[in-house]
Design an enzyme around this catalytic site. Structure first.
Site, PDB file in Angstrom:
ATOM      1  N   LYS A  10       0.840  -1.204   0.000  1.00 15.68           N
ATOM      2  CA  LYS A  10       0.000   0.000   0.000  1.00 15.68           C
ATOM      3  C   LYS A  10       0.872   1.250   0.000  1.00 15.68           C
ATOM      4  O   LYS A  10       1.752   1.407   0.850  1.00 15.68           O
ATOM      5  CB  LYS A  10      -0.906   0.025   1.234  1.00 15.68           C
ATOM      6  CG  LYS A  10      -2.120  -0.859   1.121  1.00 15.68           C
ATOM      7  CD  LYS A  10      -2.964  -0.816   2.387  1.00 15.68           C
ATOM      8  CE  LYS A  10      -3.939   0.318   2.388  1.00 15.68           C
ATOM      9  NZ  LYS A  10      -4.867   0.237   3.554  1.00 15.68           N
ATOM     10  N   ILE A  11       0.583   2.125  -0.947  1.00 15.50           N
ATOM     11  CA  ILE A  11       1.303   3.391  -1.079  1.00 15.50           C
ATOM     12  C   ILE A  11       0.281   4.524  -1.096  1.00 15.50           C
ATOM     13  O   ILE A  11      -0.640   4.514  -1.910  1.00 15.50           O
ATOM     14  CB  ILE A  11       2.147   3.419  -2.369  1.00 15.50           C
ATOM     15  CG1 ILE A  11       3.210   2.311  -2.328  1.00 15.50           C
ATOM     16  CG2 ILE A  11       2.796   4.788  -2.567  1.00 15.50           C
ATOM     17  CD1 ILE A  11       4.039   2.195  -3.599  1.00 15.50           C
TER      18      ILE A  11
END
Length: 374
Positions: free
Chosen positions: A140-141
């Site tokens: 997750k970014i």
């Protein structure tokens, strides 16, 4: 047997659980949700890990071992969280294989303190991917401006990405462009595009929470009539963007090379206002090729009384635009709201991460003291 959640799945919505803890993995509760409520993936975030590790006793043995090894708190948190995610990936391995990697995915977020550091995010994404070591992990970014290049570079390295904290349609378009650039780069780098998966996490309920506050302050009949409508309208227009971009010529060339579309993921789907139906952000956002990640309370409500009545997004774009235009007409600035929500979202995750570090540091100190006394 047909259930509400099986009908939701049949309508094209992948149900993911927005929660993870070691207790869930060992008690059988996660397996039960997979078996009975059609859960086919998991998302995590710093707040979820902070809650899991601070409340449970399932981590005491590992913390004691890490203390004995002299691990510092950053290394300890990294090992604890990546172990949970790796174990969860194993839970979903069968689903991942059956769906060719589209589902059966588990997300783990980069350290939120790096959300404004492009290179730091890229390095952390690669380190997390290597540490978890599972094909069905999503890194997750956050969709900050600095995160966009990190998304491209991470995908270009052949790593699957969940882009998080998307609030605005403009930023969503930028995220899709970062995805396309990343897939183009992965192709140039010789990666198998069919093995790279991505979702774009579009936050829903927080939009209503912020806009409803502003509508309440206006206290007019028109303002009251718009309450609880902005979040769904915003998400529906995001799906319109998804349909538009993923039917383009640019996408067609990548699809021919084996690339898979970046699916919209509805996040922040727990209803905050008790005046609204508790399945609002589920039943009103049904369409093919989307993910809905739900806290367990929302999942239970959906299973119990969530009426699925086909596609509730496509063809409702004029209505959705009408809601956002009406809000602007009342002086509620869309751009101001979404900028505030991104800022607050990141601040919450950073605060949770710091609380997590503090808790694990205390646990390491306690374990080290016990170890020296024994």
């Amino acid at each position: 047997m047909t259930t509400n959640t099986s009908e939701l799945s049949a309508a094209g919505v992948s149900i993911w659980l927005d929660d993870l803890s070691r207790e869930r993995l060992t008690s059988g509760s996660l397996q039960k949700l997979i078996d009975e409520k059609n859960v086919v993936g998991v998302t995590t975030n710093p707040s979820i890990f902070q809650a899991a590790i601070s409340k449970g006793t399932s981590y005491e043995q590992q913390v004691s071992e890490l203390a004995a090894q002299g691990a510092d708190v950053e290394a300890a948190v990294f090992q604890i969280t990546t172990q949970d995610v790796a174990n969860a990936c194993d839970f979903f391995a069968g689903i991942a294989v059956a769906s060719k990697g589209v589902d059966g995915r588990v997300s783990i977020e980069v350290d939120p303190r790096k959300a404004w550091d492009t290179q730091g995010t890229i390095e952390e994404a690669k380190r997390l991917h290597a540490a978890v070591g599972k094909d069905n992990v999503h890194i997750k970014i956050p969709a900050t401006l600095e995160g966009l290049e990190a998304i491209t570079e991470t995908l270009g390295a052949g790593i699957s990405v969940n882009v998080t904290l998307i609030f605005s349609l403009g930023r969503y378009r930028a995220v899709i462009n970062a995805f396309l650039l990343g897939i183009e780069k992965a192709k140039a780098n010789g990666h198998d595009l069919s093995q790279i998966h991505s979702v774009a996490s579009f936050f829903v309920s927080r939009v209503d929470t912020e806009i409803d506050k502003r509508l309440d302050a206006l206290n007019t009949d028109e303002a009251k009539s718009l309450k609880g409508k902005a979040g769904v309208a915003n998400a529906r227009l995001a799906y319109q963007v998804f349909e538009e971009v993923f039917s383009s010529e640019r996408w067609a060339l990548l699809a021919e090379a084996g690339a898979l579309p970046q699916r919209p993921l509805w996040a922040s789907t727990g209803v905050k206002d008790p005046a609204y139906p508790d399945t609002l952000y589920v039943t009103e956002l049904v369409a093919p090729n989307v993910v809905n990640t739900m806290p367990e309370k929302t999942l239970d409500a959906t299973a119990d009384h969530g009426v699925v009545s086909g596609n509730t997004i496509s063809g409702r774009y004029d209505e959705a635009n009408g809601v956002l235009n009406a809000l602007e007409g009342l002086g509620i600035s869309y751009n101001e709201v979404v900028a505030l929500l991104e800022k607050e979202g990141l601040e919450k995750f950073v605060a949770s991460w710091k609380e997590l570090l503090d808790h694990v540091q205390d646990a390491l100190n306690s374990a080290a003291t016990k170890g020296s006394e024994s």
